[in-house]
Structure formats: structure tokens, C-alpha cells
Design a protein around this motif. Structure first.
Motif, PDB file in Angstrom:
ATOM      1  N   LEU A 138       1.121  -1.507   0.288  1.00  0.00           N
ATOM      2  CA  LEU A 138       0.201   0.055  -0.307  1.00  0.00           C
ATOM      3  C   LEU A 138       0.688   1.601   0.227  1.00  0.00           C
ATOM      4  N   LEU A 139       1.626   1.472   0.654  1.00  0.00           N
ATOM      5  CA  LEU A 139       3.074   2.224   0.708  1.00  0.00           C
ATOM      6  C   LEU A 139       3.127   2.005  -0.244  1.00  0.00           C
ATOM      7  N   THR A 140       3.893   1.858  -0.873  1.00  0.00           N
ATOM      8  CA  THR A 140       4.697   1.814  -2.682  1.00  0.00           C
ATOM      9  C   THR A 140       3.309   2.206  -3.838  1.00  0.00           C
ATOM     10  N   LYS A 141       1.937   1.308  -3.158  1.00  0.00           N
ATOM     11  CA  LYS A 141       1.311   2.511  -4.261  1.00  0.00           C
ATOM     12  C   LYS A 141       0.677   3.606  -4.044  1.00  0.00           C
ATOM     13  N   ALA A 142       0.177   3.657  -3.100  1.00  0.00           N
ATOM     14  CA  ALA A 142       0.673   5.105  -2.662  1.00  0.00           C
ATOM     15  C   ALA A 142       1.788   6.403  -2.874  1.00  0.00           C
ATOM     16  N   LEU A 169      -8.410  11.445  11.935  1.00  0.00           N
ATOM     17  CA  LEU A 169      -7.461  12.440  10.879  1.00  0.00           C
ATOM     18  C   LEU A 169      -8.119  13.061   9.550  1.00  0.00           C
ATOM     19  N   VAL A 170      -8.852  12.153   9.303  1.00  0.00           N
ATOM     20  CA  VAL A 170      -9.221  12.356   7.646  1.00  0.00           C
ATOM     21  C   VAL A 170     -10.051  13.935   7.595  1.00  0.00           C
ATOM     22  N   THR A 171     -10.954  14.168   9.252  1.00  0.00           N
ATOM     23  CA  THR A 171     -10.630  15.750   9.250  1.00  0.00           C
ATOM     24  C   THR A 171     -10.156  17.213   9.633  1.00  0.00           C
ATOM     25  N   ASP A 172      -9.413  16.637  10.865  1.00  0.00           N
ATOM     26  CA  ASP A 172      -7.751  17.381  10.391  1.00  0.00           C
ATOM     27  C   ASP A 172      -6.939  17.406   9.300  1.00  0.00           C
ATOM     28  N   HIS A 173      -6.712  16.614   8.620  1.00  0.00           N
ATOM     29  CA  HIS A 173      -5.615  17.036   7.685  1.00  0.00           C
ATOM     30  C   HIS A 173      -6.314  16.822   5.787  1.00  0.00           C
ATOM     31  N   GLU A 174      -7.212  16.358   5.879  1.00  0.00           N
ATOM     32  CA  GLU A 174      -8.110  16.789   4.792  1.00  0.00           C
ATOM     33  C   GLU A 174      -7.215  15.649   3.335  1.00  0.00           C
ATOM     34  N   PRO A 175      -6.970  14.244   3.549  1.00  0.00           N
ATOM     35  CA  PRO A 175      -6.402  13.623   2.982  1.00  0.00           C
ATOM     36  C   PRO A 175      -7.271  13.751   1.324  1.00  0.00           C
ATOM     37  N   ALA A 176      -6.040  12.932   0.584  1.00  0.00           N
ATOM     38  CA  ALA A 176      -6.946  12.774  -0.761  1.00  0.00           C
ATOM     39  C   ALA A 176      -7.133  11.530  -0.820  1.00  0.00           C
ATOM     40  N   ALA A 177      -7.027  10.494   0.248  1.00  0.00           N
ATOM     41  CA  ALA A 177      -7.211   9.329  -0.074  1.00  0.00           C
ATOM     42  C   ALA A 177      -6.806   9.145   1.391  1.00  0.00           C
ATOM     43  N   VAL A 178      -7.506   7.297   0.992  1.00  0.00           N
ATOM     44  CA  VAL A 178      -6.875   6.863   2.646  1.00  0.00           C
ATOM     45  C   VAL A 178      -7.391   5.754   2.152  1.00  0.00           C
ATOM     46  N   LEU A 179      -6.331   4.553   2.358  1.00  0.00           N
ATOM     47  CA  LEU A 179      -5.597   3.035   1.372  1.00  0.00           C
ATOM     48  C   LEU A 179      -5.727   2.033   2.581  1.00  0.00           C
ATOM     49  N   VAL A 180      -6.585   1.183   2.532  1.00  0.00           N
ATOM     50  CA  VAL A 180      -5.894   0.132   3.810  1.00  0.00           C
ATOM     51  C   VAL A 180      -6.232  -1.607   3.044  1.00  0.00           C
ATOM     52  N   ALA A 181      -6.151  -2.329   3.262  1.00  0.00           N
ATOM     53  CA  ALA A 181      -6.235  -3.507   3.399  1.00  0.00           C
ATOM     54  C   ALA A 181      -7.297  -4.031   2.605  1.00  0.00           C
ATOM     55  N   ALA A 182      -7.720  -5.302   1.870  1.00  0.00           N
ATOM     56  CA  ALA A 182      -8.659  -5.615   1.828  1.00  0.00           C
ATOM     57  C   ALA A 182      -8.791  -6.958   2.916  1.00  0.00           C
ATOM     58  N   THR A 183      -8.616  -6.822   4.008  1.00  0.00           N
ATOM     59  CA  THR A 183      -8.711  -7.527   5.184  1.00  0.00           C
ATOM     60  C   THR A 183      -9.978  -7.998   5.121  1.00  0.00           C
ATOM     61  N   LYS A 205     -18.659   8.097   8.785  1.00  0.00           N
ATOM     62  CA  LYS A 205     -18.362   8.559   9.304  1.00  0.00           C
ATOM     63  C   LYS A 205     -18.127  10.116   8.730  1.00  0.00           C
ATOM     64  N   THR A 206     -17.337   9.746   7.598  1.00  0.00           N
ATOM     65  CA  THR A 206     -17.197  10.727   6.850  1.00  0.00           C
ATOM     66  C   THR A 206     -17.926  10.802   5.539  1.00  0.00           C
ATOM     67  N   SER A 207     -19.027  10.359   5.268  1.00  0.00           N
ATOM     68  CA  SER A 207     -19.718  10.410   4.225  1.00  0.00           C
ATOM     69  C   SER A 207     -19.096  10.235   3.216  1.00  0.00           C
ATOM     70  N   SER A 208     -18.064   9.344   2.947  1.00  0.00           N
ATOM     71  CA  SER A 208     -17.085   9.339   2.007  1.00  0.00           C
ATOM     72  C   SER A 208     -17.477   7.900   1.116  1.00  0.00           C
ATOM     73  N   GLY A 209     -17.606   7.836  -0.284  1.00  0.00           N
ATOM     74  CA  GLY A 209     -17.651   6.352  -1.057  1.00  0.00           C
ATOM     75  C   GLY A 209     -16.818   5.404  -0.275  1.00  0.00           C
ATOM     76  N   VAL A 210     -16.528   3.759  -0.151  1.00  0.00           N
ATOM     77  CA  VAL A 210     -15.425   3.518  -0.367  1.00  0.00           C
ATOM     78  C   VAL A 210     -15.676   2.538  -1.228  1.00  0.00           C
ATOM     79  N   LEU A 211     -14.571   1.544  -1.974  1.00  0.00           N
ATOM     80  CA  LEU A 211     -13.955   0.919  -2.490  1.00  0.00           C
ATOM     81  C   LEU A 211     -13.114  -0.603  -2.176  1.00  0.00           C
ATOM     82  N   ALA A 217     -10.151  -0.544  -0.349  1.00  0.00           N
ATOM     83  CA  ALA A 217      -9.424  -1.538   0.555  1.00  0.00           C
ATOM     84  C   ALA A 217      -8.732  -2.110  -0.838  1.00  0.00           C
ATOM     85  N   MET A 218      -7.393  -2.681  -0.544  1.00  0.00           N
ATOM     86  CA  MET A 218      -6.969  -3.091  -1.802  1.00  0.00           C
ATOM     87  C   MET A 218      -6.168  -3.946  -0.990  1.00  0.00           C
TER      88      MET A 218
END
Lengths: 259, 319
Positions: free
Chosen positions: B22-26, B79-93, B106-112, B150-151
């Protein structure tokens, strides 16, 4: 205790599933629909809990108008009544929009426990249990392989990659089950006949206070941009073992640099 | 460069391979900041630095891991509220996806979920997903809020690129709503030194044809020669021969290794749904008509108790 079981009608796993080229959603008309397999374990768990603790089981489903096989199966297995949410405005709902609609339906019902399968065989996101817990402000008891209730307390084994966690919470709660939890019963002839007389409450979006702009294509926060059928795998080499099959297999693996 | 949050998967500071992916992709899409929740940051720090985390948000409070999923989503939402990142990546576990889902609410966002690739197209994050057991490929985008993706493990080859991994401590006061499902006991099934099933480069799986729990030793011996993880079909798991954590297929794990070796597995569609995207597939089965042979790059029709031990021995000989 009052238990609500959520069930979903899905395309038959064995069928050749595809996306509708116009809507880029699962083409539900192209293949036979049936109850999501994991949901049968949710129904069974609810029935067993009610047999032990008393109470009633209400099955809730959401889908196109003709998607009534899933809740019918639940009634045949022994659920007491059904609530069916159907509305053209719900078509195209992603997992978030779906959870919003289901939360609205649950808001009209009384329950101590919500049970659902931990995965639907079509999209396989496993998101809805967590989304519902979040929306309803209830304990999330997902991937349960064992459920125990004592008074107003519930304890589950939550399957994890390393084994399992034992998790405790107070009712009401949202529980999702894995298929190792029980052996779903087959509907008896009596059950099938009785199901025909059980009440089914069919609701539309407005009837449970869903704002149409929050669900369906309009309300979803994700969009499928394009879909293609994956190219078929190239035909491989198949050999019969004449006493040297293991060595030949390793030859192949070596040619691909795995050995 | 816009900040991309990467939720670290780890066991007491042992960082899982998927996080490095995920870090490599980010890094290809922005500036990765890792989010480390739980104990063991000092142990994890070097790995996170090696794979390009410029910053690491660290939250070590035991409270965050003492309850099911919700606290992690609450911390990420802050963290999303404080820093407004462009995206959040998590592992698809299983857990990663649940964190992603709750964060999306919580953030009224879309999730894939279950992305196998992620790219920036005209400024938008576009995820590639392999659906219906790998028979269709779709591209999807998040249309509202912060994209949460989620990747799947094994989607990106991890590549190091050193960065500072500057520690930024994060405090969060959990709401009562995050503390409703309390973990009272962790039960760990010993898995030995074998790699994690979804992360392994090679998976050797056994099915109905293995016949008993004891005979899975034949599968394990080949796996150990190949440095592989051991998988099992649902038939084998339902028979009690192998633990549920090892189940490959629908209602189990989805794996996408470089090499998948199916032994005594007929290849029912439920199984195929969990392994069809493996790069190379080989199978050993005594039934020449078994559907698994439609998928294979190389198949041996024969008795697995003859073929598999012979292969194990041959690999040992070549080392």
C-alpha cells in the motif's frame, strides 16, 4: 427476544454472472435468483436462539419487486413474518446506500438482535454488517462462529486471521455469522405450507422515511466506470502420471523459476 | 504532493507485507503517511521508513485495540477531518474493509473494496476490481467525500524508497459508541513459520481428495519446500481437516499468489472464486474431468499421494 434476520437474494453462484452493459450493475434478470447461502446460517442461528430463549423472528429483505425467493425461504425455514423493501429508487444502491435503507427499515421495527450473513456471494464486500452497526450505533459482532446470550448480554467468537476473538456486548447488537456456526435446516413440508400464510409487509422507500436522493444511483458515493469480461486463461498442459508425474511437475515449476 | 493515509496492518509492530504494498502504491499517487494503531511502533518504524512513509501518525492507546473495529474508524475519521488527505488506503482484509466501511459512514465518503489496482485518472482515484471470481474486471471511482480504498494483498509489488517516518502522536478520546463490542480474549491458532495465506507468493491447497486431517501433512510438506502458505477447500474445512482461516474461495479467503497449487481439489465455482486470479495455477487430481483442469497452466492427472510427495522430494533434491 425479538430477532431480525436480514437476507439478500443473489444470482445463482453456479450461473454465469455478468454486469448489465447499460447500468453496469449486476444483471439480476439474466440468471436465476436465490437466497444468499450465508443467510441460511443467519436464519438458522436466529431460529435456534428463539427455540432456546423464546421470542420471534422477523426476516427483512430488500430488492427488486420479484426478488421474493430469499424471504420466502426464511419463512419456510421457520421465521414468523417478513418485511420486504422494494422501490425502483433503490436500484443501483452501493453498500453504503444499501445499509442506509436497511437501517431505515430497522428503525421501524423492535428488536433485540439483528443477524445477517457475513458475506453475500455476489459482490462479496462483507461491508453491510459493519455499516449497519455504525449507522445504528449498536455493537458490531461480525464474523461470528459462535453466539451465546445470557439475559441482556451477548458473547460471540469472532473469527480472525490468527484464530478468534471472544467479544462481549450488551443487547441490542448486530451479529454477522460465518457458515461454520451451524447446520441450516431444510424447510419441512409443513413449514413450506405454513409459510404461505405468514404475513409479508411490503414497503416502499417513502414508507420507511428514505429520502430517494440518498439511495440508488443518485445516492451512491461510488460509480462503476466500465466493465469488461476478463480474457479466458490460456489452455494449459495436462499430463497423466505414469510414475514420474511429481518430477515432471517440478520441471514445469523450475521452468517458471518457482524452484 | 497530496497526502494519502495508509492504515498499517501489523502484529505487535511486525508490519504485514500488504502495508508495504500500500505504501508503494501510495507513493505513486501522492505522499504517503502511515497510520499506526496499537503497540510496537518502535519495531515497525524502520520498515515504514524503508517503504516511503514520510510521516507516521501513531496512536498507541490500548483502548484502540480493545474493541471491535469502531475505535480504528474513529481515529481515522479524526485524521481525515484534521488533515483532509486525498485518499485513505487500507488492506482488503476482513477487518480492513470493516474499518473502511465505518470510516465512509463517518465522513460521508464513498468506499471501494477489493481493489487490485489504483490509478489517478484526470485527478480522480480509479480502482480496478476483479469481480465474479475474476471473470469480469471493472473500474470504479468514488464520487463523494474522501476516496476510501481497500486494496487486496498481492496487488502491488512492494518496492523500497527511504523516507523519514517522522512520528506524529495522535490522541483521540473515544466515544461510547466506539466501545460497545469489547474484546475479552484473543485466541491464537499456532500457524508456525508459514507465510500468511493472502500474502503468500505461493499457496499449496488441499481438498476433498486429501481425505483426512493427518494426510494434510503431505500438502504441508510440499508447501514447506516451496516456502508456501497452506490453503484448503471448503470441503476439507467443513470436514474438520484444516482450520477455517485457511479456507480459499467464496465464504473464505481470496488469494492471488504468483503460484497456486491445487491438490485433490475438483475446482467447484465456489473454490475458483477465491483463486482464479492467481498468476500460475497447477493442479494434481485423479479425476481427469475435474473442472480445476480448465484453469491450470499445468495439470497432473494422478494420485496426489504419489505425485505430491515425489514433487516434494524432487524439489529438496534440487536445492
Amino acid at each position: 427476544m425479538k430477532i431480525v434476520v436480514l437476507v439478500k437474494q443473489v444470482p445463482d453462484t453456479a450461473a454465469d454472472k455478468r454486469l448489465d452493459p447499460d447500468t453496469l450493475a449486476v444483471d439480476r434478470g439474466a440468471v436465476d435468483g436465490l437466497i444468499n447461502e450465508m443467510d441460511e446460517f443467519a436464519i438458522e442461528e436466529a431460529l435456534q436462539l428463539v427455540e432456546k430463549h423464546g421470542g420471534e423472528v422477523t426476516v427483512v429483505s430488500m430488492g427488486p419487486e420479484d426478488a421474493n425467493d430469499a424471504y420466502k425461504k426464511a419463512l419456510q425455514m421457520g421465521a414468523d413474518k417478513a418485511v420486504f423493501l422494494t422501490d425502483p429508487a433503490l436500484a443501483g444502491s452501493d453498500a453504503l446506500a444499501t445499509s442506509l435503507a436497511l437501517a431505515k427499515v430497522l428503525g421501524t421495527l423492535e428488536y433485540d438482535l439483528v443477524i445477517l450473513g457475513s458475506e453475500a456471494s455476489d459482490a462479496r464486500t462483507s461491508l453491510v454488517p459493519a455499516l449497519l452497526a455504525e449507522r445504528l450505533g449498536l455493537p458490531q459482532l461480525s464474523f461470528a462462529s459462535k453466539v451465546e446470550i445470557e439475559g441482556a448480554a451477548i458473547k460471540i467468537n469472532r473469527l480472525t486471521d490468527y484464530g478468534h476473538d471472544v467479544v462481549e456486548a450488551a443487547l441490542p447488537a448486530v451479529v454477522s455469522v460465518v457458515e461454520k456456526i451451524n447446520e441450516p435446516r431444510y424447510p419441512s413440508f409443513k413449514g413450506i405450507m405454513a409459510a404461505k400464510k405468514k404475513p409479508v409487509d411490503t414497503l416502499d422507500a417513502a414508507g420507511v422515511g428514505i429520502d430517494a436522493a440518498e439511495v440508488g444511483w443518485a445516492g451512491s458515493r461510488t460509480k462503476v466506470l466500465d466493465a469488461t469480461v476478463a480474457p479466458p486463461r490460456a489452455k494449459g498442459t495436462i499430463v497423466s502420471d505414469e510414475g514420474n508425474g511429481g518430477v515432471e511437475l517440478v520441471e514445469f515449476l523450475a521452468s517458471k523459476k518457482f524452484v | 504532493m497530496s497526502e494519502i493515509l495508509v492504515l498499517v496492518e501489523h502484529t505487535d509492530g511486525d508490519v504485514k507485507k500488504v502495508t508495504l504494498e500500500l505504501l508503494t502504491k501510495a507513493r505513486a499517487l501522492g505522499a504517503p503517511s502511515a497510520v499506526f494503531i496499537g503497540s510496537g511502533f518502535e519495531k515497525a518504524k524502520d520498515k515504514l521508513a524503508e517503504y516511503g512513509a514520510a510521516k507516521v501518525y501513531v496512536a498507541e492507546s490500548a483502548e484502540l485495540t480493545g474493541y471491535v473495529v469502531a475505535p480504528k474508524a474513529e481515529l481515522l475519521a479524526k485524521l481525515v477531518t484534521d488533515h483532509e488527505p486525498a485518499a485513505v488506503l487500507v488492506a482488503a482484509t476482513a477487518e480492513g474493509k470493516e474499518v473502511a466501511g465505518r470510516l465512509a459512514v463517518k465522513t460521508s465518503s464513498g468506499v471501494l473494496t477489493d481493489a487490485v489496482d489504483l490509478n489517478l485518472v484526470d485527478g480522480a482515484f480509479v480502482a480496478e476490481q476483479s469481480i465474479f471470481g475474476g471473470s469480469s474486471i471493472v473500474h470504479s471511482a468514488v464520487t463523494a467525500g474522501t476516496p476510501i480504498i481497500a486494496m487486496r494483498p498481492n496487488a502491488t509489488p512492494p518496492a523500497p524508497e527511504a523516507a523519514a517516518a517522522e512520528r506524529v502522536d495522535v490522541e483521540v478520546t473515544l466515544t461510547e459508541a466506539a466501545k460497545l463490542a469489547r474484546v475479552v480474549e484473543k485466541v491464537v491458532v499456532p500457524k508456525g513459520d508459514r507465510p500468511e495465506l493472502t500474502e503468500a507468493a505461493i499457496v499449496v491447497s488441499g481438498g476433498r481428495g486429501v481425505g483426512s486431517a493427518e494426510k494434510f501433512s503431505v500438502i504441508e510438506a510440499l508447501a514447506d519446500q516451496l516456502g508456501a502458505a497452506v490453503g484448503a477447500s471448503r470441503a476439507a474445512v467443513d470436514s474438520g481437516w484444516y482450520p477455517h482461516q485457511s479456507q480459499v474461495g467464496q465464504t473464505g479467503k481470496t488469494v492471488s499468489p504468483q503460484l497456486y497449487v491445487a491438490c485433490g481439489i475438483s475446482g467447484a465455482i465456489q473454490h475458483r472464486a477465491g483463486m482464479q486470479t492467481s498468476k500460475t495455477i497447477v493442479a494434481v487430481n485423479k479425476d481427469a474431468e475435474a473442472p480445476i483442469f480448465e484453469l491450470v497452466d499445468y495439470g497432473v492427472v494422478g494420485d496426489l499421494f504419489a505425485v505430491v510427495p515425489q514433487a516434494t522430494e524432487e524439489i529438496a533434491k534440487r536445492k
